[in-house]
Design a protein around this motif. Structure first.
Motif, PDB file in Angstrom:
ATOM      1  N   THR A 460       0.822  -1.221   0.000  1.00 50.25           N
ATOM      2  CA  THR A 460       0.000   0.000   0.000  1.00 50.25           C
ATOM      3  C   THR A 460       0.851   1.265   0.000  1.00 50.25           C
ATOM      4  N   VAL A 461       2.080   1.195   0.510  1.00 48.49           N
ATOM      5  CA  VAL A 461       2.996   2.344   0.408  1.00 48.49           C
ATOM      6  C   VAL A 461       3.768   2.282  -0.905  1.00 48.49           C
ATOM      7  N   TRP A 462       4.069   1.096  -1.395  1.00 47.93           N
ATOM      8  CA  TRP A 462       4.796   0.936  -2.651  1.00 47.93           C
ATOM      9  C   TRP A 462       3.969   1.430  -3.838  1.00 47.93           C
ATOM     10  N   PHE A 463       2.664   1.211  -3.812  1.00 50.88           N
ATOM     11  CA  PHE A 463       1.799   1.664  -4.905  1.00 50.88           C
ATOM     12  C   PHE A 463       1.896   3.175  -5.131  1.00 50.88           C
ATOM     13  N   PRO A 464       1.656   4.036  -4.113  1.00 47.66           N
ATOM     14  CA  PRO A 464       1.781   5.487  -4.342  1.00 47.66           C
ATOM     15  C   PRO A 464       3.180   5.909  -4.778  1.00 47.66           C
ATOM     16  N   ASP A 465       4.206   5.255  -4.213  1.00 49.77           N
ATOM     17  CA  ASP A 465       5.565   5.601  -4.625  1.00 49.77           C
ATOM     18  C   ASP A 465       5.814   5.230  -6.085  1.00 49.77           C
ATOM     19  N   MET A 466       5.245   4.122  -6.511  1.00 50.34           N
ATOM     20  CA  MET A 466       5.367   3.745  -7.913  1.00 50.34           C
ATOM     21  C   MET A 466       4.625   4.730  -8.814  1.00 50.34           C
ATOM     22  N   ILE A 467       3.466   5.190  -8.349  1.00 57.78           N
ATOM     23  CA  ILE A 467       2.708   6.179  -9.125  1.00 57.78           C
ATOM     24  C   ILE A 467       3.513   7.470  -9.253  1.00 57.78           C
ATOM     25  N   LYS A 468       4.161   7.895  -8.146  1.00 53.68           N
ATOM     26  CA  LYS A 468       5.012   9.088  -8.211  1.00 53.68           C
ATOM     27  C   LYS A 468       6.178   8.873  -9.167  1.00 53.68           C
ATOM     28  N   GLY A 695       8.214  -3.996   5.979  1.00 52.92           N
ATOM     29  CA  GLY A 695       7.660  -4.069   4.627  1.00 52.92           C
ATOM     30  C   GLY A 695       7.812  -2.766   3.873  1.00 52.92           C
ATOM     31  N   ILE A 696       7.510  -1.658   4.528  1.00 53.42           N
ATOM     32  CA  ILE A 696       7.623  -0.348   3.878  1.00 53.42           C
ATOM     33  C   ILE A 696       9.076  -0.060   3.505  1.00 53.42           C
ATOM     34  N   SER A 697      10.001  -0.341   4.433  1.00 48.62           N
ATOM     35  CA  SER A 697      11.411  -0.061   4.176  1.00 48.62           C
ATOM     36  C   SER A 697      11.947  -0.892   3.013  1.00 48.62           C
ATOM     37  N   ILE A 698      11.565  -2.154   2.961  1.00 49.17           N
ATOM     38  CA  ILE A 698      12.085  -3.042   1.915  1.00 49.17           C
ATOM     39  C   ILE A 698      11.436  -2.749   0.571  1.00 49.17           C
ATOM     40  N   PHE A 699      10.119  -2.632   0.541  1.00 48.88           N
ATOM     41  CA  PHE A 699       9.420  -2.476  -0.734  1.00 48.88           C
ATOM     42  C   PHE A 699       9.764  -1.154  -1.398  1.00 48.88           C
ATOM     43  N   THR A 700       9.806  -0.070  -0.630  1.00 50.17           N
ATOM     44  CA  THR A 700      10.066   1.244  -1.243  1.00 50.17           C
ATOM     45  C   THR A 700      11.496   1.361  -1.762  1.00 50.17           C
ATOM     46  N   LYS A 707      10.244  -4.555 -10.229  1.00 43.62           N
ATOM     47  CA  LYS A 707       8.967  -4.943  -9.643  1.00 43.62           C
ATOM     48  C   LYS A 707       8.996  -6.388  -9.146  1.00 43.62           C
ATOM     49  N   ALA A 708       9.971  -7.145  -9.598  1.00 39.78           N
ATOM     50  CA  ALA A 708       9.994  -8.576  -9.299  1.00 39.78           C
ATOM     51  C   ALA A 708      10.114  -8.839  -7.804  1.00 39.78           C
ATOM     52  N   VAL A 709      10.983  -8.097  -7.110  1.00 42.12           N
ATOM     53  CA  VAL A 709      11.205  -8.351  -5.690  1.00 42.12           C
ATOM     54  C   VAL A 709       9.943  -8.071  -4.860  1.00 42.12           C
ATOM     55  N   PRO A 710       9.275  -6.901  -5.005  1.00 42.32           N
ATOM     56  CA  PRO A 710       8.019  -6.708  -4.268  1.00 42.32           C
ATOM     57  C   PRO A 710       6.961  -7.761  -4.582  1.00 42.32           C
TER      58      PRO A 710
END
Length: 737
Positions: A460-468, A695-700, A707-710
């Motif tokens: 849920t944090v990775w999605f907005p960061d990807m959009i940015k 999760g937030i630290s690793i995914f972001t 994208k493979a790792v997330p």
């Protein structure tokens, strides 16, 4: 002297014996008076119950038989009079009485006079007494669970539960708001506080850290001092520090207030679900706890709407000199404290959980609350004449845990002893969650909570960061390039944005009253130029030469001039501010709020489906099924190559995974007994926040890289969680332990 000593010993033995006799006599008199009162009340209850029973045959009344023989509801149906009265008044009979110091390791007075063998025998007897006491306490809890379920059936489900639903919903809404606050204010707060990237990251994670500590602390306290009281304290801390944080000007003070605010709100989820479940009958519990989860979604919608309406309005601000500034984002932080304040106001008129009172031997308080629940519901349904038929409720035998000091002790000593004792009680209660009886369940629940939280919060944090990131990529693709241009005697008074100028020559040009956004000048010459009132972001001059150039009231500080030469050039009245690396665009801010709004709203269908099916298909099927579908949806992330695709995937993932969270909340409430429920829930929720931080630290860290790792991490965690969930015991159709 020896005669005086013997006289004093004999006198002390006589006084001790007289006190013991008086204590026994007082207890016997109390029992006889209680039994007489019970008989009188019993005759009245029988007459009242039979009169209304003949008149009404309504299903809403709970289907209670005219004369129950189960021995819990009316004194006339109890074969053993001593058992009922002692359970509801004393907590145990004199035959089972335990010396009040035994649990503190204090021997009886006469044990000190015995030899070594007598001491061993006394210790063995004490251990046997403790084991027997624990067995009796376990039996009392089992009997209470069955009786309590029957009483809730008689009370019905109606106005009281719905009133409590909205009061606790506001507390859950405050938790949902807290998650979004920092993310929404960061783009604006970084300007006021000159935040670096590490500082922004810490501010984003500090709320989860505070909530992790708060969940563990408040969950443990709620099992000792009460659900309502603990929830009021935690919400008060949240609202006070949220209020103060809106006025803090420095980064450290703002960070501390958000940490304390997170600690306060951390108690919301574990206490709210435990508190509400203890007013719900078995056939209503899963459905209505799932409905309660909707308030977390409402909190996210509220935060998104308020950010959309308040933060972009920069006119909603004031300042006192250059030292104190109160901008619109601070108004937003202030408004986000309203749900917690509203929850405090609503909870002041709600009672404590009667199940908590019964577990702690407070029979009369619990009976009054259950009668209030019954009368409120019956009156709202149009049956005000119906009488609450329960006269005696089983209570659990209590242990003497607190050590009292004499009247002459100082207040700080009393408080120190009380707090120390309370800490030991909370800690020992936490350790029982890992006792052999609950160890397997606790470890399994830890794994499920961790895997769910790691994947959910990470994505849920990775999605907005990807959009940015996709927005930046699109923005960079529209960059205009200019090379070897020569411009003389030109005044620039309009916005310059997203341009790269290479090997240009500017002679006697004026740059006045303008904004520079994402401007880069490389290997260029500025001679006799004039820069005035310039506001810039992500703007740099690389390998440039400035000859006889004046900078007046600009934020083009020297660190924006990378490897550049200044010859006879001057900086006057530089603007105070921060070096901003991101594009400051109101449209981007609106996009962030809009995406969060859509992502939060998307969980509505999942909430509705889980509420309607929770009691039909069971908690485990709901949890495992939703986790499996969420796992499958993760593989669609590889197709998210545009903003619209990522927004759609965010909504899909949120709508599916919410059913897992609802089932997990219900399952956690029902797997642990009442005296350990908040403690276990608080510990598991604290573990959830720790997994969220990881999760937030690793995914972001993989945004813009791969994208493979997330995808692998999220799908693997969800698959493991769904597999382990099927190993847990099903709690559908069971009474609340």
């Amino acid at each position: 002297m020896e005669d005086d000593g013997r006289y004093r010993d004999g006198r002390s033995d006589f006084v001790r014996g007289a006190k013991d006799i008086a204590k026994v006599a007082k207890k016997q008199v109390g029992k006889k008076m209680g039994r007489g009162a019970d008989k009188v009340a019993d005759e009245y209850t029988k007459r009242s119950y039979k009169r209304f029973e003949e008149e009404d045959d309504d299903d809403d009344y709970g289907g209670m038989p005219a004369s129950s023989d189960d021995g819990y509801h009316r004194n006339d149906s109890r074969a053993n009079d001593d058992e009922g009265h002692s359970d509801s008044t004393e907590g145990h009979d004199e035959d089972d009485e335990i010396y009040e110091g035994e649990y503190q390791g204090i021997p009886r007075a006469e044990s000190g006079k015995a030899g070594g063998v007598d001491g061993v025998e006394a210790a063995q007897a004490q251990f046997r007494d403790l084991s027997a006491y624990e067995a009796e306490r376990r039996k009392d809890q089992e009997e209470l669970a069955e009786q309590y379920e029957t009483i809730l059936q008689e009370c019905g489900h109606g106005k009281f539960q719905w009133t409590l639903y909205f009061a606790l919903g506001l507390a859950l809404m405050a938790d949902g708001v807290e998650i979004f606050v920092v993310g929404f204010v960061l783009p604006s707060a970084e300007k006021d506080m000159c935040l670096s990237e590490p500082n922004k990251g810490m501010l984003g994670l500090i709320v989860y850290l505070g909530m992790m500590v708060g969940a563990f602390v408040w969950g443990g306290l709620a099992d000792r001092i009460g659900r309502r009281q603990t929830l009021l304290i935690s919400l008060s801390i949240n609202s006070v520090f949220a209020f103060f944080s809106s006025f803090m000007q420095g980064y450290v003070s703002f960070l501390f207030c958000r940490l304390a605010s997170g600690v306060g709100i951390g108690g919301s989820i574990p206490i709210v679900f435990s508190y509400y479940s203890e007013f719900l009958a078995q056939e209503k519990r899963g459905e209505h706890l799932s409905w309660l989860c909707m308030f977390w979604m409402i909190g996210g919608i509220y935060a998104s709407a308020m950010a959309w309406a308040i933060i972009p309005h920069y006119g909603w601000s004031f300042q006192m000199g250059s030292a104190y500034q109160f901008h619109s984002w601070r108004v937003f932080v202030l408004v986000c404290a309203f749900p917690a304040v509203a929850a405090i106001s609503a909870l002041t008129i709600m009672p404590e959980s009667p199940r908590f009172y019964l577990e702690n031997g407070k029979h009369d308080e619990a009976w009054m609350i259950l009668k209030q629940v019954h009368d409120t519901n019956m009156k709202a349904k149009g049956y005000p004449e119906r009488v609450f038929s329960v006269t005696t409720i089983k209570t659990v035998k209590q242990m003497d845990d607190l050590v009292t000091l004499g009247e002459g002790a100082a207040w700080h000593q009393k408080w120190r002893i009380k707090l120390t004792s309370l800490f030991h009680q909370v800690w020992s209660n936490f350790l029982t969650v890992f006792s052999p009886e609950y160890r397997r369940t606790t470890y399994m629940m830890m794994a499920v909570w961790f895997s769910m939280s790691f994947s959910y919060y990470g994505l849920t944090v990775w999605f907005p960061d990807m959009i940015k990131y996709l927005q930046k990529q699109d923005y960079a693709s529209r960059t205009k390039f200019f090379a070897k241009e020569k411009i003389e005697h030109v005044t620039f008074n309009f916005t310059l944005e997203n341009q790269v100028h290479r090997q240009g020559e500017y002679f006697n040009d004026k740059f006045m009253n303008l904004k520079m956004r994402s401007m880069v000048f490389e290997d260029s010459l500025f001679e006799e130029c004039y820069f005035e009132d310039i506001t810039s972001s992500n703007t740099f001059f690389k390998n440039c030469t400035f000859i006889a150039t004046l900078f007046y009231n600009t934020d083009l500080f020297k660190y924006r001039l990378v490897n550049s030469k200044l010859i006879n050039s001057t900086f006057l009245h530089n603007k105070e501010g921060c070096l901003l690396s991101d594009v400051s665009d109101e449209n981007n801010a609106y996009m962030v709020y809009f995406v969060s709004f859509l992502g939060t709203l998307a969980v509505l269908p999942g909430n509705i489906v889980s509420a309607l099916l929770m009691d039909k298909i069971g908690r485990l099927r709901m949890l495992a099924g939703s986790s499996v579908i969420s796992c499958i949806s993760c593989f669609f992330l590889s197709f998210g190559n545009s903003e619209s695709a990522m927004i759609a995937l965010l909504c899909l993932f949120g709508g599916i995974s919410i059913a897992s969270w609802n089932a997990l909340d219900v399952l956690t409430v029902e797997l642990y007994p009442s005296d350990k429920r908040c403690t276990a829930f608080g510990f598991l929720n604290a573990l959830c926040k720790l997994a969220a931080i990881l999760g937030i630290s690793i995914f972001t860290s993989f945004v813009g890289i791969t994208k493979a790792v997330p995808i692998i991490f999220a799908s693997g965690a969800l698959a493991a969680g769904s597999f382990l969930a099927l190993k847990l015991p099903e709690t559908r159709g069971q009474v609340l332990q």
